[in-house]
Design a protein around this motif. Sequence first.
Motif, short mmCIF file in Angstrom:
data_model
loop_
_atom_site.label_atom_id
_atom_site.label_comp_id
_atom_site.label_asym_id
_atom_site.label_seq_id
_atom_site.Cartn_x
_atom_site.Cartn_y
_atom_site.Cartn_z
N ASN A 4 0.83 -1.20 0.00
CA ASN A 4 0.00 0.00 0.00
C ASN A 4 0.86 1.26 0.00
O ASN A 4 0.48 2.28 -0.57
CB ASN A 4 -0.93 0.00 1.21
N LEU A 5 2.02 1.20 0.65
CA LEU A 5 2.94 2.34 0.64
C LEU A 5 3.50 2.56 -0.76
O LEU A 5 3.70 3.69 -1.18
CB LEU A 5 4.09 2.12 1.63
N LYS A 6 3.74 1.49 -1.49
CA LYS A 6 4.28 1.61 -2.85
C LYS A 6 3.32 2.36 -3.77
O LYS A 6 3.74 3.01 -4.71
CB LYS A 6 4.58 0.23 -3.43
N TYR A 7 2.04 2.27 -3.50
CA TYR A 7 0.99 3.06 -4.16
C TYR A 7 0.96 2.92 -5.68
O TYR A 7 1.15 3.87 -6.42
CB TYR A 7 1.10 4.53 -3.77
N CYS A 47 15.08 8.74 1.28
CA CYS A 47 14.49 7.46 0.88
C CYS A 47 15.08 7.04 -0.46
O CYS A 47 15.29 7.87 -1.34
CB CYS A 47 12.98 7.60 0.77
N ILE A 48 15.33 5.75 -0.58
CA ILE A 48 15.85 5.22 -1.84
C ILE A 48 14.76 5.35 -2.89
O ILE A 48 13.66 4.81 -2.72
CB ILE A 48 16.32 3.76 -1.69
N PRO A 49 15.03 6.06 -3.98
CA PRO A 49 13.98 6.32 -4.96
C PRO A 49 13.41 5.05 -5.60
O PRO A 49 14.09 4.05 -5.76
CB PRO A 49 14.69 7.17 -6.02
N ALA A 50 12.14 5.17 -5.97
CA ALA A 50 11.47 4.13 -6.76
C ALA A 50 12.09 4.14 -8.16
O ALA A 50 12.95 4.96 -8.47
CB ALA A 50 9.97 4.41 -6.82
N LYS A 51 11.65 3.25 -9.00
CA LYS A 51 12.23 3.11 -10.35
C LYS A 51 11.81 4.22 -11.31
O LYS A 51 12.48 4.45 -12.31
CB LYS A 51 11.83 1.76 -10.97
N ILE A 119 11.56 -2.10 1.30
CA ILE A 119 11.74 -3.53 1.53
C ILE A 119 13.16 -3.94 1.16
O ILE A 119 13.76 -3.34 0.27
CB ILE A 119 10.70 -4.37 0.76
N CYS A 120 13.68 -4.91 1.85
CA CYS A 120 15.04 -5.37 1.61
C CYS A 120 15.01 -6.86 1.31
O CYS A 120 14.33 -7.63 1.99
CB CYS A 120 15.88 -5.11 2.85
N SER A 121 15.74 -7.25 0.31
CA SER A 121 15.93 -8.67 0.04
C SER A 121 17.33 -9.08 0.45
O SER A 121 17.51 -9.90 1.33
CB SER A 121 15.71 -8.98 -1.43
N TYR A 122 18.32 -8.51 -0.17
CA TYR A 122 19.70 -8.86 0.12
C TYR A 122 20.53 -7.68 0.60
O TYR A 122 21.67 -7.84 0.99
CB TYR A 122 20.37 -9.47 -1.12
N GLY A 123 19.99 -6.48 0.50
CA GLY A 123 20.71 -5.29 0.95
C GLY A 123 21.54 -4.61 -0.12
O GLY A 123 22.17 -3.60 0.14
N THR A 145 14.85 -0.14 6.96
CA THR A 145 13.96 -0.69 5.95
C THR A 145 12.66 -1.07 6.64
O THR A 145 12.65 -1.49 7.80
CB THR A 145 14.62 -1.89 5.22
N LEU A 146 11.56 -0.89 5.95
CA LEU A 146 10.25 -1.13 6.55
C LEU A 146 9.91 -2.61 6.61
O LEU A 146 9.05 -3.01 7.37
CB LEU A 146 9.18 -0.37 5.78
N GLY A 147 10.57 -3.40 5.79
CA GLY A 147 10.31 -4.83 5.78
C GLY A 147 11.42 -5.59 5.10
O GLY A 147 12.34 -5.00 4.54
N ILE A 148 11.32 -6.89 5.17
CA ILE A 148 12.31 -7.76 4.56
C ILE A 148 11.57 -8.89 3.86
O ILE A 148 10.57 -9.38 4.38
CB ILE A 148 13.31 -8.27 5.62
#
Length: 171
Positions: A4-7, A47-51, A119-123, A145-148
């Motif tokens: 929902n945050l990704k919107y 914040c790390i920018p979206a694509k 969100i983080c997968s591997y960092g 990070t808000l989640g992993i």
Amino acid sequence: MIWNLKYDRNHITAAEHLRAVNFFVPKVVETLSLILGDGLKDCVLMCIPAKTVHGNELRWKDFSRAVCKESGMENGYGYVSILSEGTQKHLHLGRGKDVELSFDREEIAGKYIVICDDICSYGKTMKTFYRKLLENGARDCVGITLGITTHCLQRVEPICIYKSYRKSICL
């Protein structure tokens, strides 16, 4: 809640996005306050920018403003901009295009930066952003990070993912 945050306007309503922002902001401020104490007011949130430019604005502009208003941090939302948009790897068989960023060195130089990602997968993204901030003169950085991703929980320690950082946080 992170989705929902990704919107993504095709799947998430403005009300759902606002609920996600209102859910995460107090958690981020509380966690950073516990870790950084009074030093939080000396930090800049980036914040790390979206694509994409549009996706970045939808995801982070209001979130950054709200976190900084609550915490007293400087809002670094405008200190990084997207020069060339990227594509999502999971939508392109793992071959997505990385986003190309430009950093405002004058605003970043000598400052303590709190890096935030959804969100983080591997960092890897957080570590790359961290290095870019240091190259642009940041004094030091911490990451939150808000989640992993669940498939990575067995490979990383959720509370301290980025060993090279002084402190890193995963909510």
